[in-house]
Design a protein around this motif. Structure first.
Motif, PDB file in Angstrom:
ATOM      1  N   GLN A 151       0.850  -1.181   0.000  1.00  0.00           N
ATOM      2  CA  GLN A 151       0.000   0.000   0.000  1.00  0.00           C
ATOM      3  C   GLN A 151       0.886   1.231   0.000  1.00  0.00           C
ATOM      4  N   LYS A 152       0.417   2.268  -0.632  1.00  0.00           N
ATOM      5  CA  LYS A 152       1.157   3.516  -0.688  1.00  0.00           C
ATOM      6  C   LYS A 152       0.706   4.439   0.427  1.00  0.00           C
ATOM      7  N   ALA A 153       1.641   5.230   0.938  1.00  0.00           N
ATOM      8  CA  ALA A 153       1.300   6.222   1.951  1.00  0.00           C
ATOM      9  C   ALA A 153       0.627   7.415   1.279  1.00  0.00           C
ATOM     10  N   ILE A 154      -0.287   8.022   1.982  1.00  0.00           N
ATOM     11  CA  ILE A 154      -0.940   9.242   1.515  1.00  0.00           C
ATOM     12  C   ILE A 154      -0.397  10.383   2.361  1.00  0.00           C
ATOM     13  N   VAL A 155       0.216  11.359   1.698  1.00  0.00           N
ATOM     14  CA  VAL A 155       0.867  12.466   2.384  1.00  0.00           C
ATOM     15  C   VAL A 155       0.016  13.717   2.243  1.00  0.00           C
ATOM     16  N   ASN A 156      -0.300  14.329   3.375  1.00  0.00           N
ATOM     17  CA  ASN A 156      -1.065  15.571   3.412  1.00  0.00           C
ATOM     18  C   ASN A 156      -0.397  16.499   4.418  1.00  0.00           C
ATOM     19  N   LEU A 157       0.641  17.210   3.965  1.00  0.00           N
ATOM     20  CA  LEU A 157       1.400  18.092   4.835  1.00  0.00           C
ATOM     21  C   LEU A 157       1.388  19.513   4.297  1.00  0.00           C
ATOM     22  N   LYS A 158       1.333  20.457   5.194  1.00  0.00           N
ATOM     23  CA  LYS A 158       1.439  21.870   4.839  1.00  0.00           C
ATOM     24  C   LYS A 158       2.625  22.427   5.626  1.00  0.00           C
ATOM     25  N   ILE A 159       3.590  23.010   4.912  1.00  0.00           N
ATOM     26  CA  ILE A 159       4.763  23.632   5.526  1.00  0.00           C
ATOM     27  C   ILE A 159       4.652  25.132   5.301  1.00  0.00           C
ATOM     28  N   THR A 160       4.651  25.905   6.380  1.00  0.00           N
ATOM     29  CA  THR A 160       4.527  27.355   6.297  1.00  0.00           C
ATOM     30  C   THR A 160       5.821  27.998   6.779  1.00  0.00           C
ATOM     31  N   LYS A 161       6.430  28.807   5.912  1.00  0.00           N
ATOM     32  CA  LYS A 161       7.663  29.517   6.265  1.00  0.00           C
ATOM     33  C   LYS A 161       7.325  30.640   7.243  1.00  0.00           C
ATOM     34  N   THR A 162       8.043  30.692   8.378  1.00  0.00           N
ATOM     35  CA  THR A 162       7.766  31.712   9.393  1.00  0.00           C
ATOM     36  C   THR A 162       8.914  32.703   9.553  1.00  0.00           C
ATOM     37  N   ALA A 163       9.989  32.539   8.787  1.00  0.00           N
ATOM     38  CA  ALA A 163      11.137  33.452   8.796  1.00  0.00           C
ATOM     39  C   ALA A 163      11.763  33.395   7.404  1.00  0.00           C
ATOM     40  N   PRO A 164      12.576  34.380   7.043  1.00  0.00           N
ATOM     41  CA  PRO A 164      13.184  34.375   5.702  1.00  0.00           C
ATOM     42  C   PRO A 164      14.026  33.130   5.445  1.00  0.00           C
ATOM     43  N   GLY A 165      14.002  32.670   4.206  1.00  0.00           N
ATOM     44  CA  GLY A 165      14.842  31.562   3.781  1.00  0.00           C
ATOM     45  C   GLY A 165      16.154  32.073   3.214  1.00  0.00           C
ATOM     46  N   PHE A 166      17.019  31.154   2.777  1.00  0.00           N
ATOM     47  CA  PHE A 166      18.298  31.560   2.185  1.00  0.00           C
ATOM     48  C   PHE A 166      18.786  30.488   1.226  1.00  0.00           C
ATOM     49  N   GLN A 167      19.726  30.880   0.393  1.00  0.00           N
ATOM     50  CA  GLN A 167      20.440  29.975  -0.504  1.00  0.00           C
ATOM     51  C   GLN A 167      21.845  30.499  -0.666  1.00  0.00           C
ATOM     52  N   GLY A 168      22.774  29.641  -1.047  1.00  0.00           N
ATOM     53  CA  GLY A 168      24.150  30.067  -1.278  1.00  0.00           C
ATOM     54  C   GLY A 168      24.291  30.720  -2.638  1.00  0.00           C
ATOM     55  N   GLY A 169      24.865  31.896  -2.698  1.00  0.00           N
ATOM     56  CA  GLY A 169      25.066  32.586  -3.971  1.00  0.00           C
ATOM     57  C   GLY A 169      23.775  33.159  -4.520  1.00  0.00           C
ATOM     58  N   LYS A 170      23.839  33.656  -5.763  1.00  0.00           N
ATOM     59  CA  LYS A 170      22.665  34.293  -6.374  1.00  0.00           C
ATOM     60  C   LYS A 170      21.568  33.301  -6.731  1.00  0.00           C
ATOM     61  N   THR A 171      21.942  32.095  -7.157  1.00  0.00           N
ATOM     62  CA  THR A 171      20.945  31.125  -7.614  1.00  0.00           C
ATOM     63  C   THR A 171      20.813  29.906  -6.709  1.00  0.00           C
ATOM     64  N   GLY A 172      21.728  29.737  -5.757  1.00  0.00           N
ATOM     65  CA  GLY A 172      21.712  28.554  -4.907  1.00  0.00           C
ATOM     66  C   GLY A 172      22.282  27.325  -5.586  1.00  0.00           C
TER      67      GLY A 172
END
Length: 100
Positions: free
Chosen positions: A4-25
């Motif tokens: 049987q396959k798992a059913i995924v129902n998740l909501k992720i809400t960003k609560t602070a600024p994110g980041f990436q390395g360099g201009k494009t990550g």
């Protein structure tokens, strides 16, 4: 999971600024910088809130609380760079820290 396959129902809400390395990550991967044989892209949301569930054959797994989200793409064969990863994540009242 008894085929049987798992059913995924998740909501992720960003609560602070994110980041990436360099201009494009995105960073090149390989031994010759002039001719890389692959690339990786990572963007991070170090402080989030997760809510929802994953329904498995053994029953639901409910999620609600602090979370850490990594957006990762890899433009190469998986065994070259992402065969294994280790993560550390801390979610405090005022600070978050992560290490990959």
């Amino acid at each position: 999971m008894n085929d049987q396959k798992a059913i995924v129902n998740l909501k992720i809400t960003k609560t602070a600024p994110g980041f990436q390395g360099g201009k494009t990550g995105t960073s090149d991967f390989g031994t010759d910088p002039a001719n890389p044989w692959g690339w990786m892209r990572h963007a991070f949301w170090p402080r989030c809130v997760a809510e929802g569930n994953i329904l498995t054959s053994e029953g639901p797994l409910d999620f609600k609380g602090p979370a850490f989200y990594v957006y990762a793409l890899q433009g190469m064969k998986p065994h070259h760079a992402a065969a294994t990863w280790n993560f550390a994540n801390f979610q405090g009242k005022n600070y978050s820290a992560s290490m990959m």
